[in-house]
Design a protein around this motif. Structure first.
Motif, PDB file in Angstrom:
ATOM      1  N   ASN A  24     -10.296  49.283 -38.998  1.00 55.43           N
ATOM      2  CA  ASN A  24     -11.114  50.488 -39.104  1.00 55.43           C
ATOM      3  C   ASN A  24     -10.447  51.716 -38.501  1.00 55.43           C
ATOM      4  O   ASN A  24     -10.747  52.838 -38.911  1.00 55.43           O
ATOM      5  CB  ASN A  24     -12.485  50.228 -38.485  1.00 55.43           C
ATOM      6  CG  ASN A  24     -13.325  49.304 -39.355  1.00 55.43           C
ATOM      7  OD1 ASN A  24     -13.314  49.418 -40.578  1.00 55.43           O
ATOM      8  ND2 ASN A  24     -14.031  48.383 -38.738  1.00 55.43           N
ATOM      9  N   VAL A  25      -9.532  51.531 -37.562  1.00 51.44           N
ATOM     10  CA  VAL A  25      -8.725  52.656 -37.095  1.00 51.44           C
ATOM     11  C   VAL A  25      -7.811  53.134 -38.223  1.00 51.44           C
ATOM     12  O   VAL A  25      -7.641  54.341 -38.436  1.00 51.44           O
ATOM     13  CB  VAL A  25      -7.904  52.279 -35.847  1.00 51.44           C
ATOM     14  CG1 VAL A  25      -6.892  53.386 -35.519  1.00 51.44           C
ATOM     15  CG2 VAL A  25      -8.809  52.059 -34.646  1.00 51.44           C
ATOM     16  N   LEU A  26      -7.223  52.184 -38.958  1.00 49.30           N
ATOM     17  CA  LEU A  26      -6.384  52.566 -40.098  1.00 49.30           C
ATOM     18  C   LEU A  26      -7.202  53.287 -41.170  1.00 49.30           C
ATOM     19  O   LEU A  26      -6.722  54.245 -41.789  1.00 49.30           O
ATOM     20  CB  LEU A  26      -5.710  51.330 -40.692  1.00 49.30           C
ATOM     21  CG  LEU A  26      -4.681  50.616 -39.809  1.00 49.30           C
ATOM     22  CD1 LEU A  26      -4.088  49.419 -40.551  1.00 49.30           C
ATOM     23  CD2 LEU A  26      -3.581  51.573 -39.372  1.00 49.30           C
ATOM     24  N   GLU A  27      -8.431  52.827 -41.396  1.00 48.96           N
ATOM     25  CA  GLU A  27      -9.302  53.505 -42.356  1.00 48.96           C
ATOM     26  C   GLU A  27      -9.610  54.933 -41.890  1.00 48.96           C
ATOM     27  O   GLU A  27      -9.581  55.876 -42.682  1.00 48.96           O
ATOM     28  CB  GLU A  27     -10.609  52.720 -42.537  1.00 48.96           C
ATOM     29  CG  GLU A  27     -10.459  51.383 -43.248  1.00 48.96           C
ATOM     30  CD  GLU A  27     -10.159  51.523 -44.736  1.00 48.96           C
ATOM     31  OE1 GLU A  27     -10.249  52.645 -45.262  1.00 48.96           O
ATOM     32  OE2 GLU A  27      -9.833  50.496 -45.360  1.00 48.96           O
ATOM     33  N   TRP A  28      -9.906  55.080 -40.592  1.00 50.49           N
ATOM     34  CA  TRP A  28     -10.192  56.415 -40.049  1.00 50.49           C
ATOM     35  C   TRP A  28      -8.977  57.328 -40.193  1.00 50.49           C
ATOM     36  O   TRP A  28      -9.101  58.487 -40.625  1.00 50.49           O
ATOM     37  CB  TRP A  28     -10.600  56.300 -38.583  1.00 50.49           C
ATOM     38  CG  TRP A  28     -10.747  57.623 -37.903  1.00 50.49           C
ATOM     39  CD1 TRP A  28     -11.837  58.453 -37.939  1.00 50.49           C
ATOM     40  CD2 TRP A  28      -9.761  58.292 -37.120  1.00 50.49           C
ATOM     41  NE1 TRP A  28     -11.584  59.598 -37.215  1.00 50.49           N
ATOM     42  CE2 TRP A  28     -10.322  59.524 -36.700  1.00 50.49           C
ATOM     43  CE3 TRP A  28      -8.465  57.962 -36.724  1.00 50.49           C
ATOM     44  CZ2 TRP A  28      -9.610  60.428 -35.915  1.00 50.49           C
ATOM     45  CZ3 TRP A  28      -7.755  58.866 -35.934  1.00 50.49           C
ATOM     46  CH2 TRP A  28      -8.336  60.091 -35.537  1.00 50.49           C
ATOM     47  N   ALA A  29      -7.799  56.822 -39.831  1.00 52.24           N
ATOM     48  CA  ALA A  29      -6.582  57.632 -39.908  1.00 52.24           C
ATOM     49  C   ALA A  29      -6.301  58.055 -41.347  1.00 52.24           C
ATOM     50  O   ALA A  29      -5.901  59.204 -41.602  1.00 52.24           O
ATOM     51  CB  ALA A  29      -5.403  56.839 -39.342  1.00 52.24           C
ATOM     52  N   HIS A  30      -6.528  57.147 -42.293  1.00 55.11           N
ATOM     53  CA  HIS A  30      -6.315  57.464 -43.712  1.00 55.11           C
ATOM     54  C   HIS A  30      -7.267  58.570 -44.166  1.00 55.11           C
ATOM     55  O   HIS A  30      -6.861  59.522 -44.852  1.00 55.11           O
ATOM     56  CB  HIS A  30      -6.533  56.197 -44.541  1.00 55.11           C
ATOM     57  CG  HIS A  30      -6.478  56.410 -46.024  1.00 55.11           C
ATOM     58  ND1 HIS A  30      -5.299  56.508 -46.724  1.00 55.11           N
ATOM     59  CD2 HIS A  30      -7.479  56.553 -46.948  1.00 55.11           C
ATOM     60  CE1 HIS A  30      -5.562  56.700 -48.011  1.00 55.11           C
ATOM     61  NE2 HIS A  30      -6.877  56.727 -48.174  1.00 55.11           N
ATOM     62  N   THR A  31      -8.519  58.456 -43.786  1.00 58.01           N
ATOM     63  CA  THR A  31      -9.527  59.437 -44.193  1.00 58.01           C
ATOM     64  C   THR A  31      -9.257  60.811 -43.592  1.00 58.01           C
ATOM     65  O   THR A  31      -9.422  61.845 -44.251  1.00 58.01           O
ATOM     66  CB  THR A  31     -10.932  58.961 -43.771  1.00 58.01           C
ATOM     67  OG1 THR A  31     -11.201  57.693 -44.361  1.00 58.01           O
ATOM     68  CG2 THR A  31     -11.996  59.953 -44.208  1.00 58.01           C
ATOM     69  N   GLN A  32      -8.814  60.828 -42.333  1.00 58.83           N
ATOM     70  CA  GLN A  32      -8.613  62.087 -41.626  1.00 58.83           C
ATOM     71  C   GLN A  32      -7.206  62.661 -41.790  1.00 58.83           C
ATOM     72  O   GLN A  32      -6.918  63.753 -41.314  1.00 58.83           O
ATOM     73  CB  GLN A  32      -8.908  61.901 -40.141  1.00 58.83           C
ATOM     74  CG  GLN A  32     -10.331  61.451 -39.838  1.00 58.83           C
ATOM     75  CD  GLN A  32     -11.358  62.476 -40.272  1.00 58.83           C
ATOM     76  OE1 GLN A  32     -11.100  63.672 -40.227  1.00 58.83           O
ATOM     77  NE2 GLN A  32     -12.521  62.019 -40.699  1.00 58.83           N
ATOM     78  N   GLY A  33      -6.319  61.923 -42.417  1.00 59.17           N
ATOM     79  CA  GLY A  33      -4.961  62.413 -42.612  1.00 59.17           C
ATOM     80  C   GLY A  33      -4.124  62.401 -41.350  1.00 59.17           C
ATOM     81  O   GLY A  33      -3.211  63.213 -41.201  1.00 59.17           O
ATOM     82  N   VAL A  34      -4.442  61.478 -40.435  1.00 65.09           N
ATOM     83  CA  VAL A  34      -3.667  61.375 -39.200  1.00 65.09           C
ATOM     84  C   VAL A  34      -2.424  60.554 -39.476  1.00 65.09           C
ATOM     85  O   VAL A  34      -2.509  59.413 -39.930  1.00 65.09           O
ATOM     86  CB  VAL A  34      -4.494  60.710 -38.077  1.00 65.09           C
ATOM     87  CG1 VAL A  34      -3.667  60.521 -36.825  1.00 65.09           C
ATOM     88  CG2 VAL A  34      -5.712  61.558 -37.773  1.00 65.09           C
TER      89      VAL A  34
END
Length: 363
Positions: A24-34
């Motif tokens: 879910n950290v990877l999902e968050w980073a993908h969504t936010q463009g981090v």
């Protein structure tokens, strides 16, 4: 906060203790463009993932596989043997203190974790992000909204133990840090339904966009698969009743495989395989990725758990159907929390795009 999430000058530090949290950290980073931190960058810009490794072998194995995927995405991963002996916690926290003080944003997966709560007392980050740690996120948000102390749902209703009393001041500070104030933002990144949202907290939807873009679509088989649960191991559901329920469900729906939860005991799984004839599979990745990669059954059977919310998202656009079986109150142990039945019913009742099965009769 989301508008600043991908800004180049922001240092992000993420703490995970389970494979699902890392996903879910990877999902968050993908969504936010981090993006990942530049190798050797002194400023520590980008995302650095810190794995606070548990001792359970299956969990460690899944975490190592997820860490490989994170590195492939360009993120820096720091593996900490956080539970490798009596001195390990002090060494881990001491080694992370400088990074914590410098980080502008902290992402965490389990606000109930005592480890994470200790780390929250050190950080000066102005942005905090909580990603899903399964259905526990629903309880965390509700407790935060009501100003209650942070207690896992399957323990709620019992008296605080000696360690709870000693740790109470740290837990109180952590809860305050997770409460939005002037100059500090808090975001919940979740695929779980939220009945109550704390004032000032930003909620962002996790749609498993990274998972769907990275894997699949899967090959779909004609049969049915079943997802295991750790409700027996956590003392919520009686082991005999659970085994009988699995027998009935597998016979009724023609199930051939049983995907074990990483916390299920080897003894229970051995007995289940012998008495049901099911092929027990110990996944090397979170089930959302296993299902998306395939092959996967046309029907996935589950008891109330996180996957009844996440699998329909991860498998969006496929023909796979998720069916959830209610927990009969008679299956609960005498030590189960008074909150257990209501919480489990809520997990099932709020799930979208699933077929709801009545509790089967254990004979």
């Amino acid at each position: 906060m989301s508008r600043r999430a991908g800004s180049a000058g922001t240092s992000t530090l993420a703490f995970v203790e389970s494979p699902v949290q890392l996903l879910n950290v990877l999902e968050w980073a993908h969504t936010q463009g981090v993006s990942g931190a530049a190798p050797g960058a002194a400023s520590g810009r980008g995302l650095t993932l810190v794995v606070l490794s548990p001792t359970d072998p299956m969990t460690r194995g899944q975490l190592r596989r997820m860490a490989e995927l994170a590195r492939e995405e360009g993120h820096e991963v720091r593996w900490e043997e956080a539970r490798g002996g009596p001195a390990a916690p002090f060494q881990t926290i001491g080694g992370l203190a400088g990074m914590l003080r410098r980080a502008g944003r902290v992402v965490l997966g389990d606000p109930f974790s005592r480890y994470v709560q200790l780390l929250l007392t050190i950080t000066r980050a102005t942005d905090l992000v909580v990603v899903d740690d399964g259905t526990a996120t629903m309880e965390f948000v509700a407790q935060l909204a009501r100003g209650e102390r942070l207690v896992r749902w399957h323990r709620k209703g019992g008296r605080p133990g000696p360690r709870d009393v000693v740790f109470a001041p740290v837990s109180s500070v952590a809860r305050k840090r997770l409460t939005p104030r002037d100059g500090r933002g808090v975001e919940i990144f979740s695929s779980m339904p939220m009945e109550e949202t704390p004032e000032g907290v930003t909620v962002a939807a996790n749609t498993f966009a990274w998972t769907r873009s990275r894997f699949g679509p899967p090959r779909i088989t004609k049969g049915a698969d079943m997802v295991g649960t750790s409700l027996v191991e956590t003392g919520v559901v009686d082991g005999e009743a659970y085994l009988e329920a699995v027998k009935v469900l597998s016979k009724t729906h023609g199930t051939t495989r049983y995907f074990a939860h990483r916390r299920e005991s080897a003894e229970k799984l051995h007995r289940l395989a012998v008495e049901t004839g099911l092929e027990v599979v110990r996944p090397d990745l979170p089930l959302e990725l296993i299902a998306r990669r395939g092959p996967i059954g046309r029907t996935i059977l589950s008891f109330p758990s996180t996957v009844v919310h996440t699998l329909p998202l991860a498998l969006s656009g496929t023909e796979v159907k998720v069916a959830v079986c209610d927990i009969d109150p008679a299956w609960l142990t005498e030590n189960a929390s008074p909150r257990a039945q209501g919480f489990l019913s809520g997990v099932t009742g709020t799930a979208r795009d699933v077929h709801r099965l009545s509790a089967v009769a254990a004979v």
